[in-house]
Each structure stands twice: as C-alpha cells, then as structure tokens.
Motif scaffolding. Sequence first.
Motif, PDB file in Angstrom:
ATOM      1  N   THR A  57       0.842  -1.201   0.000  1.00 56.94           N
ATOM      2  CA  THR A  57       0.000   0.000   0.000  1.00 56.94           C
ATOM      3  C   THR A  57       0.869   1.239   0.000  1.00 56.94           C
ATOM      4  N   THR A  58       0.529   2.176  -0.874  1.00 53.70           N
ATOM      5  CA  THR A  58       1.252   3.434  -0.964  1.00 53.70           C
ATOM      6  C   THR A  58       0.270   4.598  -0.935  1.00 53.70           C
ATOM      7  N   SER A  59       0.795   5.763  -0.603  1.00 55.42           N
ATOM      8  CA  SER A  59      -0.025   6.971  -0.557  1.00 55.42           C
ATOM      9  C   SER A  59       0.851   8.151  -0.958  1.00 55.42           C
ATOM     10  N   TYR A  60       0.220   9.145  -1.618  1.00 54.76           N
ATOM     11  CA  TYR A  60       0.977  10.269  -2.142  1.00 54.76           C
ATOM     12  C   TYR A  60       0.305  11.596  -1.828  1.00 54.76           C
ATOM     13  N   ALA A  61       1.124  12.621  -1.681  1.00 59.95           N
ATOM     14  CA  ALA A  61       0.591  13.975  -1.597  1.00 59.95           C
ATOM     15  C   ALA A  61       0.042  14.365  -2.966  1.00 59.95           C
ATOM     16  N   ASP A  62      -0.955  15.220  -2.960  1.00 57.66           N
ATOM     17  CA  ASP A  62      -1.567  15.639  -4.218  1.00 57.66           C
ATOM     18  C   ASP A  62      -0.544  16.280  -5.157  1.00 57.66           C
ATOM     19  N   SER A  63       0.445  16.933  -4.595  1.00 57.44           N
ATOM     20  CA  SER A  63       1.429  17.653  -5.404  1.00 57.44           C
ATOM     21  C   SER A  63       2.299  16.733  -6.250  1.00 57.44           C
ATOM     22  N   VAL A  64       2.379  15.462  -5.895  1.00 61.32           N
ATOM     23  CA  VAL A  64       3.244  14.529  -6.637  1.00 61.32           C
ATOM     24  C   VAL A  64       2.486  13.345  -7.214  1.00 61.32           C
ATOM     25  N   LYS A  65       1.214  13.244  -6.898  1.00 60.26           N
ATOM     26  CA  LYS A  65       0.426  12.097  -7.345  1.00 60.26           C
ATOM     27  C   LYS A  65       0.414  12.010  -8.864  1.00 60.26           C
ATOM     28  N   GLY A  66       0.668  10.829  -9.376  1.00 63.00           N
ATOM     29  CA  GLY A  66       0.706  10.617 -10.820  1.00 63.00           C
ATOM     30  C   GLY A  66       2.061  10.859 -11.443  1.00 63.00           C
ATOM     31  N   ARG A  67       2.959  11.485 -10.685  1.00 65.04           N
ATOM     32  CA  ARG A  67       4.311  11.767 -11.212  1.00 65.04           C
ATOM     33  C   ARG A  67       5.395  10.991 -10.473  1.00 65.04           C
ATOM     34  N   PHE A  68       5.186  10.753  -9.186  1.00 66.25           N
ATOM     35  CA  PHE A  68       6.180  10.068  -8.354  1.00 66.25           C
ATOM     36  C   PHE A  68       5.691   8.672  -7.994  1.00 66.25           C
ATOM     37  N   GLY A  69       6.646   7.751  -7.805  1.00 59.61           N
ATOM     38  CA  GLY A  69       6.308   6.404  -7.379  1.00 59.61           C
ATOM     39  C   GLY A  69       7.241   5.943  -6.271  1.00 59.61           C
ATOM     40  N   ILE A  70       6.671   5.488  -5.172  1.00 58.36           N
ATOM     41  CA  ILE A  70       7.458   4.980  -4.049  1.00 58.36           C
ATOM     42  C   ILE A  70       7.441   3.457  -4.094  1.00 58.36           C
ATOM     43  N   SER A  71       8.574   2.855  -3.772  1.00 57.75           N
ATOM     44  CA  SER A  71       8.670   1.397  -3.739  1.00 57.75           C
ATOM     45  C   SER A  71       9.739   0.995  -2.744  1.00 57.75           C
ATOM     46  N   ARG A  72       9.797  -0.285  -2.440  1.00 60.11           N
ATOM     47  CA  ARG A  72      10.807  -0.775  -1.512  1.00 60.11           C
ATOM     48  C   ARG A  72      11.200  -2.194  -1.886  1.00 60.11           C
ATOM     49  N   ASP A  73      12.417  -2.546  -1.489  1.00 59.41           N
ATOM     50  CA  ASP A  73      12.942  -3.893  -1.651  1.00 59.41           C
ATOM     51  C   ASP A  73      13.367  -4.355  -0.264  1.00 59.41           C
TER      52      ASP A  73
END
Length: 125
Positions: A57-73
């Motif tokens: 599950t991920t969540s984004y601020a409106d200012s970056v939504k659709g442009r930034f992607g968070i992930s982890r390994d």
Amino acid sequence: QVQLVESGGALVQPGGSLTLSCTAYGFVFVRHAMAWFRQPPGKEREIIARITSSGLTTSYADSVKGRFGISRDNAKSMMYLQMNSLRPEDTAVYHCARLSSGSSLYSDLSGYDYWGQGTQVTVSS
C-alpha cells in the motif's frame, strides 16, 4: 545503530526524471512503514509519499500524485522514489524516514523516529 542514507539527488531539467534511494541500516527494515519527505528552500518539511512495511500500500501527496512512485525492496533494506515530469517546484532536500513502531501518525512528522541526512534535488533549466 539505526541509520538511513539517501542518495541519487541531482540537478535535473524540468520534465526530467530522477530516482532516489534510501538504504536502511541497523534495524529490521521489513517491520517498518517508511516515507519520503521533502523540504523546499525556506519552507517546512512535508510528506510526499509513504509505503507500508509490506510495500503493498502506498499513498501520495496531491502535489506529486501521478508523477512520483514509491517502492521498496525488503530483501535489500532499500526504498526508492521514482520522480517523473519534474518541475521547478519539486526543488528541495529529500529525506527518507522510518515510521515509529506502533505509530499510526502516518502523515505527521512526529510519527517518524529516524531520518536520513537528505539529498538535494534541484529542478532548473
């Protein structure tokens, strides 16, 4: 000793892309939700993306939504922030942070107990 180390910051032109990395040391990475914050010049630090311990599950601020992607390994104890369509207003120091055990303050700075030193992202032509 708990430590978070960011890398990948750079000077990039508007519209460009960049990937930030956060390497975790000294704790069981898979047990903690994580987040990326940023602090623009002269402004307060703000949360821009967060990810649960499993990464599902991920969540984004409106200012970056659709442009930034968070992930982890979790196998590598690393977190990433893929940044696309960068704008001058994305210029900031970017920090990764660990959510405190048992904390539910996912969107509040006070919910995070360890921070990296930050990496500078500058978007300019």
